[in-house]
Design a protein around this motif. Structure first.
Motif, PDB file in Angstrom:
ATOM      1  N   MET A 132      -7.536 -58.278 -29.210  1.00 10.82           N
ATOM      2  CA  MET A 132      -8.826 -58.095 -29.870  1.00 10.82           C
ATOM      3  C   MET A 132      -9.945 -57.761 -28.867  1.00 10.82           C
ATOM      4  N   ILE A 133      -9.783 -58.276 -27.625  1.00 12.54           N
ATOM      5  CA  ILE A 133     -10.783 -57.926 -26.611  1.00 12.54           C
ATOM      6  C   ILE A 133     -10.149 -56.981 -25.595  1.00 12.54           C
ATOM      7  N   ARG A 134     -10.867 -55.951 -25.273  1.00  7.11           N
ATOM      8  CA  ARG A 134     -10.396 -55.036 -24.237  1.00  7.11           C
ATOM      9  C   ARG A 134     -11.564 -54.756 -23.330  1.00  7.11           C
ATOM     10  N   ILE A 135     -11.417 -55.100 -22.068  1.00  3.48           N
ATOM     11  CA  ILE A 135     -12.450 -54.767 -21.092  1.00  3.48           C
ATOM     12  C   ILE A 135     -11.876 -53.687 -20.201  1.00  3.48           C
ATOM     13  N   GLU A 136     -12.588 -52.572 -20.110  1.00  2.63           N
ATOM     14  CA  GLU A 136     -12.068 -51.448 -19.320  1.00  2.63           C
ATOM     15  C   GLU A 136     -12.972 -51.165 -18.137  1.00  2.63           C
ATOM     16  N   ASP A 137     -12.480 -51.398 -16.960  1.00  3.99           N
ATOM     17  CA  ASP A 137     -13.136 -51.030 -15.714  1.00  3.99           C
ATOM     18  C   ASP A 137     -14.632 -51.369 -15.726  1.00  3.99           C
ATOM     19  N   LEU A 138     -14.931 -52.626 -15.983  1.00  7.35           N
ATOM     20  CA  LEU A 138     -16.325 -53.042 -16.143  1.00  7.35           C
ATOM     21  C   LEU A 138     -16.933 -53.435 -14.798  1.00  7.35           C
ATOM     22  N   THR A 139     -18.104 -52.850 -14.499  1.00  7.48           N
ATOM     23  CA  THR A 139     -18.848 -53.238 -13.305  1.00  7.48           C
ATOM     24  C   THR A 139     -20.267 -53.560 -13.742  1.00  7.48           C
ATOM     25  N   PHE A 140     -20.779 -54.708 -13.302  1.00 14.16           N
ATOM     26  CA  PHE A 140     -22.135 -55.088 -13.698  1.00 14.16           C
ATOM     27  C   PHE A 140     -22.898 -55.616 -12.493  1.00 14.16           C
ATOM     28  N   THR A 141     -24.110 -55.109 -12.315  1.00  9.57           N
ATOM     29  CA  THR A 141     -24.963 -55.558 -11.212  1.00  9.57           C
ATOM     30  C   THR A 141     -26.280 -56.043 -11.801  1.00  9.57           C
ATOM     31  N   TYR A 142     -26.696 -57.276 -11.447  1.00  6.54           N
ATOM     32  CA  TYR A 142     -27.991 -57.778 -11.898  1.00  6.54           C
ATOM     33  C   TYR A 142     -29.086 -57.022 -11.169  1.00  6.54           C
ATOM     34  N   PRO A 143     -30.248 -56.836 -11.815  1.00 10.84           N
ATOM     35  CA  PRO A 143     -31.327 -56.095 -11.158  1.00 10.84           C
ATOM     36  C   PRO A 143     -31.676 -56.752  -9.828  1.00 10.84           C
ATOM     37  N   GLY A 144     -31.777 -55.964  -8.790  1.00  8.86           N
ATOM     38  CA  GLY A 144     -32.189 -56.483  -7.491  1.00  8.86           C
ATOM     39  C   GLY A 144     -31.064 -57.090  -6.679  1.00  8.86           C
ATOM     40  N   ALA A 145     -29.868 -57.247  -7.268  1.00  7.76           N
ATOM     41  CA  ALA A 145     -28.765 -57.845  -6.515  1.00  7.76           C
ATOM     42  C   ALA A 145     -28.129 -56.779  -5.612  1.00  7.76           C
ATOM     43  N   ALA A 146     -27.687 -57.204  -4.446  1.00  9.87           N
ATOM     44  CA  ALA A 146     -27.120 -56.248  -3.493  1.00  9.87           C
ATOM     45  C   ALA A 146     -25.706 -55.847  -3.914  1.00  9.87           C
ATOM     46  N   ARG A 147     -24.935 -56.833  -4.426  1.00 13.40           N
ATOM     47  CA  ARG A 147     -23.546 -56.554  -4.775  1.00 13.40           C
ATOM     48  C   ARG A 147     -23.356 -56.712  -6.281  1.00 13.40           C
ATOM     49  N   PRO A 148     -22.414 -55.993  -6.849  1.00 11.36           N
ATOM     50  CA  PRO A 148     -22.151 -56.200  -8.277  1.00 11.36           C
ATOM     51  C   PRO A 148     -21.559 -57.588  -8.525  1.00 11.36           C
ATOM     52  N   THR A 149     -21.948 -58.224  -9.631  1.00 11.91           N
ATOM     53  CA  THR A 149     -21.405 -59.533  -9.974  1.00 11.91           C
ATOM     54  C   THR A 149     -20.015 -59.383 -10.568  1.00 11.91           C
ATOM     55  N   LEU A 150     -19.808 -58.297 -11.323  1.00 11.85           N
ATOM     56  CA  LEU A 150     -18.473 -57.991 -11.827  1.00 11.85           C
ATOM     57  C   LEU A 150     -18.052 -56.663 -11.220  1.00 11.85           C
ATOM     58  N   ASN A 151     -16.859 -56.619 -10.689  1.00 13.59           N
ATOM     59  CA  ASN A 151     -16.449 -55.453  -9.919  1.00 13.59           C
ATOM     60  C   ASN A 151     -15.148 -54.888 -10.494  1.00 13.59           C
ATOM     61  N   HIS A 152     -15.258 -53.783 -11.216  1.00 12.49           N
ATOM     62  CA  HIS A 152     -14.081 -53.103 -11.778  1.00 12.49           C
ATOM     63  C   HIS A 152     -13.132 -54.081 -12.472  1.00 12.49           C
ATOM     64  N   VAL A 153     -13.670 -54.774 -13.469  1.00 13.14           N
ATOM     65  CA  VAL A 153     -12.862 -55.765 -14.172  1.00 13.14           C
ATOM     66  C   VAL A 153     -12.175 -55.121 -15.373  1.00 13.14           C
ATOM     67  N   SER A 154     -10.898 -55.367 -15.502  1.00 15.12           N
ATOM     68  CA  SER A 154     -10.187 -54.952 -16.715  1.00 15.12           C
ATOM     69  C   SER A 154      -9.406 -56.147 -17.236  1.00 15.12           C
ATOM     70  N   ILE A 163     -29.825 -59.034 -21.437  1.00 17.67           N
ATOM     71  CA  ILE A 163     -30.007 -59.188 -19.996  1.00 17.67           C
ATOM     72  C   ILE A 163     -29.789 -57.814 -19.402  1.00 17.67           C
ATOM     73  N   SER A 164     -30.794 -57.294 -18.741  1.00 13.87           N
ATOM     74  CA  SER A 164     -30.646 -55.921 -18.267  1.00 13.87           C
ATOM     75  C   SER A 164     -29.939 -55.915 -16.916  1.00 13.87           C
ATOM     76  N   GLY A 165     -29.446 -54.783 -16.544  1.00 15.26           N
ATOM     77  CA  GLY A 165     -28.722 -54.637 -15.283  1.00 15.26           C
ATOM     78  C   GLY A 165     -27.979 -53.328 -15.328  1.00 15.26           C
ATOM     79  N   ASP A 166     -27.210 -53.086 -14.281  1.00 15.17           N
ATOM     80  CA  ASP A 166     -26.490 -51.833 -14.158  1.00 15.17           C
ATOM     81  C   ASP A 166     -25.076 -52.037 -14.664  1.00 15.17           C
ATOM     82  N   MET A 167     -24.698 -51.383 -15.768  1.00 19.24           N
ATOM     83  CA  MET A 167     -23.363 -51.624 -16.296  1.00 19.24           C
ATOM     84  C   MET A 167     -22.604 -50.312 -16.447  1.00 19.24           C
TER      85      MET A 167
END
Lengths: 275, 566
Positions: B1-23, B57-61
């Protein structure tokens, strides 16, 4: 004497005040007043909160006073609120009387002062009946019915939800100050005054950590409100209708309204005929 | 029922992504545990599932999240909330209405469902709160509040429930209750459950699959038991596998268990594996010499304290209560919520005055001692460290009491304390903004600043993940020599076993047991009465050998005959 002052301080302790505030907010939800339809009570308040200002017949005011005193009694208001009411009304007029007498007034000043204090008393007791006797959640629904914005009515009932948390936290922060701070010596008279000043100072200072802690909590609350669809509800007319559906006027409400009208009419007649 | 495909998320102002290519894929009806060290992105991952990320919550996704085949980016939070329920770690702040039924049905009302009250009522039934419908929130216990937060989400009849560390704040009895409710929802109502969880014993008993995260990536997803057997990988991520599993692994390495043995994860599995082994004939339970002081330090005699109830009569917390505490004792105070632990501590500090009886400190009535003198000698550290922070920096908080008392070299002493609790780098930060473990260390530093001879700690390990908890237990052990008499109120039985020399069990304002750990943990009557459970390894040991007293994994592995020796 020192035992007495200790005793008074103990009565005014934050713990006691906390209990009183909580009692006032949650302890009287099974009274006649609390069971009433908030729309009736708010309309009732519009009369008793405004009309007395324009009356100056002592007998009429006295009769109205008796009536609101009875409703206050029915609302089982916490003793602290009543104490504040008494201190407020009587210190005010008592002081005016003293000043009047000092500057050459005589016994005739008593009557106008009595009229004024009765006006204040009737209006205050009516406010206490409605705002203290009715639980805030119902009050909020009542205001919503009269067209107040949903945000206001939500804030009132949310405050009702978090009040115990805030009181508990405030008390603990104050205890932190008490444990770690050093109170001025308070055996002499001036020491006692300084001690009182110190207490007031830490009460004010304690608000700062309290606000920061609350801000920290609110992060989750804001997200949860979004998940629970609060934003949608504000825009949705159906939700407002659903909320107001639970407001139902019953027999007790009509009875209360009837008694109020009869009492006021009788009071007016009595004051016309006899005075 | 849940499918996460290559998810990357970076919080605004953060140097590194918090989630890195998660599937990741999660099937319908799964009971999934997400584990990983602090800050590895577990909560962030879960917030992408209910649409808070990216809608609220905004950020780079980049990448996609699909729920039932629909892209969350194309749905709004409202329609997602009906499919995905979320219970926060600080669940108390998620309850927004004053009464129970009102809160449970609040979401349904907001989404204009006509039968909102019935839905709320049904959710409360499923969570076992139907008796409490008309109560106010403040009348509930911590465990009940958690169930209510769950009911509030359940009322929308979601297909997926996410819980962020559901049992971090609960005593062991309530923790089981929550998991039983979740199990029922999962098995009988077909709801998929995802928990962020550190307690591997619970994962072993309840979960079907486990996902391990590290630095924003998913390392693997495995069936739960298989996952727990990967002891080395878990320990590397600061996760503590069940003690039974670790013990079996040690025995395997020592050649006591055969190399093919499947490591057990629960007591029942353990019985099968360890039951076959030969117990040492000469086993004697190690006896820790009982340390009892002789000089009376604090005496409670004939204490009566009443709680002023909001409604009706006040009821007694303590009634003619007496207790002696001696110099140098290290006491753990245990008992369920509301047994009077915090009240006892506040009595010692003079923060609560008894209605009858007196509290004496070294023979003097505390009522006659000025509050300032009392707090020089006794110090109380609250359960909630935020309430100890009254200044805007850690340094300010630590030096506050010394400065007020005009202690001469308070600056130097503050520096020492900052060093002792490894807080040097955080000295100028606001205490509230630190992590759980840092906050706790800072509050301990504040507590011992005045060098008290009696230290009282209220739940020092509550709300901490297990790695941080171990760290705090280490700190407490180090503090043993600094402060003469220490009393800790706690639900944490690991802390009790490791640290305490005297254990006092309170129940409804009475001392029902008082002794060392051997006496308390082998008294099943007492344990049942207050709903406490000894550490799992102790329980395992006693199942194999009734007189065994194993508090650590070493003591447990010591039960068995070594092959080389025989």
């Amino acid at each position: 004497m020192s035992a007495l002052s200790e005793n008074i301080l103990d009565k005014l302790s934050i713990d006691n005040i906390k209990t009183q505030v909580l009692k006032n907010a949650y302890g009287n939800d099974d009274t006649v007043i609390a069971g009433m339809d908030p729309r009736f009570l708010l309309a009732w308040y519009c009369f008793f909160g405004i009309v007395p200002w324009f009356l100056d017949n002592v007998a009429l005011l006295l009769l109205l006073f008796v009536f609101v005193a009875v409703t206050t009694k029915l609302a089982k208001v916490a003793p602290l609120v009543l104490l504040l009411f008494c201190v407020g009304v009587f210190s005010q007029t008592g002081y005016l009387l003293l000043v009047a007498l000092f500057f050459g007034g005589d016994a005739s000043t008593v009557l106008p002062l009595l009229v004024m204090s009765l006006k204040v008393a009737v209006v205050s007791l009516a406010s206490i009946t409605v705002f203290s006797g009715l639980d805030p959640d119902k009050l909020a629904s009542g205001l919503l019915w009269y067209g107040c914005p949903d945000q206001l009515s939500f804030s009132i009932s949310f405050a009702y939800r978090i009040l115990p948390i805030l009181m508990e936290e405030f008390q603990n922060i104050l205890l932190s100050y008490r444990m770690r701070g050093v109170a001025p010596e308070h055996k002499t008279f001036f020491g006692k005054i300084r001690y009182l000043g110190y207490q007031i100072k830490i009460i004010i200072q304690a608000f700062y950590p309290l606000m920061l802690n609350t801000a920290k909590r609110s992060r989750t609350t804001v997200e949860a409100l979004e998940l629970k669809g609060y934003r949608y509800a504000v825009q949705d007319k159906r939700v407002k209708r659903m909320k107001l559906q639970m407001l139902k006027a019953g027999k007790a409400d009509y009875l209360f309204a009837g008694i109020s009208v009869v009492w006021v009419l009788v009071s007016v007649c009595v004051s016309r005929i006899y005075f | 029922m849940i499918r996460i495909e290559d998810l990357t998320f970076t919080y605004p102002g953060a140097a590194r992504p918090t989630l890195n290519h998660v599937s990741l894929e999660v099937e319908d009806g799964d009971f999934l545990a997400v584990i990983g060290n602090n800050g590895c992105g577990k909560s962030t991952l879960c917030k992408t599932l209910n649409g808070l990320i990216p809608h609220f919550i905004s950020g780079d996704m980049t990448g996609r999240v699909l729920i039932d085949g629909e892209d969350t980016a194309a749905m709004d939070v409202g329609s997602l909330a009906k499919k995905v329920g979320y219970v926060y770690q600080d669940f108390e702040n998620q309850i927004v209405r004053p009464t129970v039924l009102d809160d449970a049905s609040f979401a349904c009302m907001n989404y204009a469902m006509a039968d909102y009250e019935e839905r709320g009522g049904r959710a409360l039934d499923a969570c076992g709160l139907s008796q409490k419908k008309h109560d106010y929130i403040w009348q509930l216990s911590g465990g009940q509040k958690h169930l209510l937060a769950l009911a509030g989400m359940l009322a929308l009849s979601p297909k997926l429930l996410i819980l962020d560390e559901p049992i971090a704040q609960l005593d062991p009895g309530h923790a089981r209750e929550i998991y039983e409710v979740l199990k029922n929802l999962n098995e009988n109502h077909g709801i998929t459950v995802i928990v962020i969880e550190h307690h591997t014993e619970f994962i072993a008993s309840y979960c079907k699959h486990t996902v391990l995260m590290k630095n924003g990536e998913i390392l693997w997803k495995l069936p739960a038991k298989e996952a727990l057997r990967r002891v080395d990988e878990l320990e590397e991520s600061n996760i503590f596998p069940p003690q039974i599993t670790v013990a079996a692994k040690r025995l395997k390495e020592a050649g006591v268990l055969s190399p093919e043995t499947k490591l057990p994860t629960t007591v029942a599995e353990g019985e099968q594996v360890f039951g076959k082994l030969l117990l040492r004939g000469d086993y004697r339970a190690a006896v820790r010499p009982s340390v009892r002081g002789t000089k009376k330090n604090v005496e409670f005699s004939g204490i009566t304290v009443k709680y002023r109830a909001v409604k009706g009569d006040s009821y007694p917390i303590f009634n003619d209560f007496s207790l002696d505490i001696h110099k140098g004792e290290k006491i753990a105070l245990i008992g369920s919520n509301g047994a009077g632990k915090t009240t006892l501590m506040k009595l010692m500090m003079g923060l609560i005055r008894p209605e009858a009886g007196d509290v004496r400190l070294d023979g003097r009535e505390t009522a006659d001692i000025a509050p300032e003198e009392l707090s020089n000698r006794i110090s109380l550290v609250y359960q909630n460290p935020e309430e100890m922070f009254i200044k805007d920096t850690i340094r300010g908080d630590i030096e506050f009491a010394m400065k007020m008392r005009k202690v001469k070299d308070y600056r130097q002493r503050t520096d020492e304390l900052l060093g002792m609790f490894h807080l040097e780098k955080l000295a100028d930060r606001d205490g509230r903004l630190l992590s759980g473990g840092q906050m706790r260390r800072a509050s301990l530093a504040v507590g011992i600043a005045l060098n008290p001879s009696i230290l009282l700690l209220d739940e020092p390990t509550a709300n901490l993940d297990i790695a941080t908890r171990k760290e705090i237990i280490k700190t407490l052990n180090a503090l043993k020599d600094v402060t003469e008499t220490v009393m800790i109120a706690t639900h944490d039985m690991q802390l009790v076993c490791d640290w305490a020399e005297r254990i006092i069990v309170l129940s409804a304002g009475r001392v029902i047991a008082d002794g060392d750990r051997d006496a308390i943990f082998s008294d099943s009557h007492v344990l049942n009465q207050v709903g406490i459970r000894p550490p799992e390894i102790f329980y395992m040991g006693s199942r194999l050998l009734s007189q065994a007293r194993c508090y650590t994994i070493e003591e447990f592995t010591d039960l068995f005959e070594r092959k080389g020796a025989s």
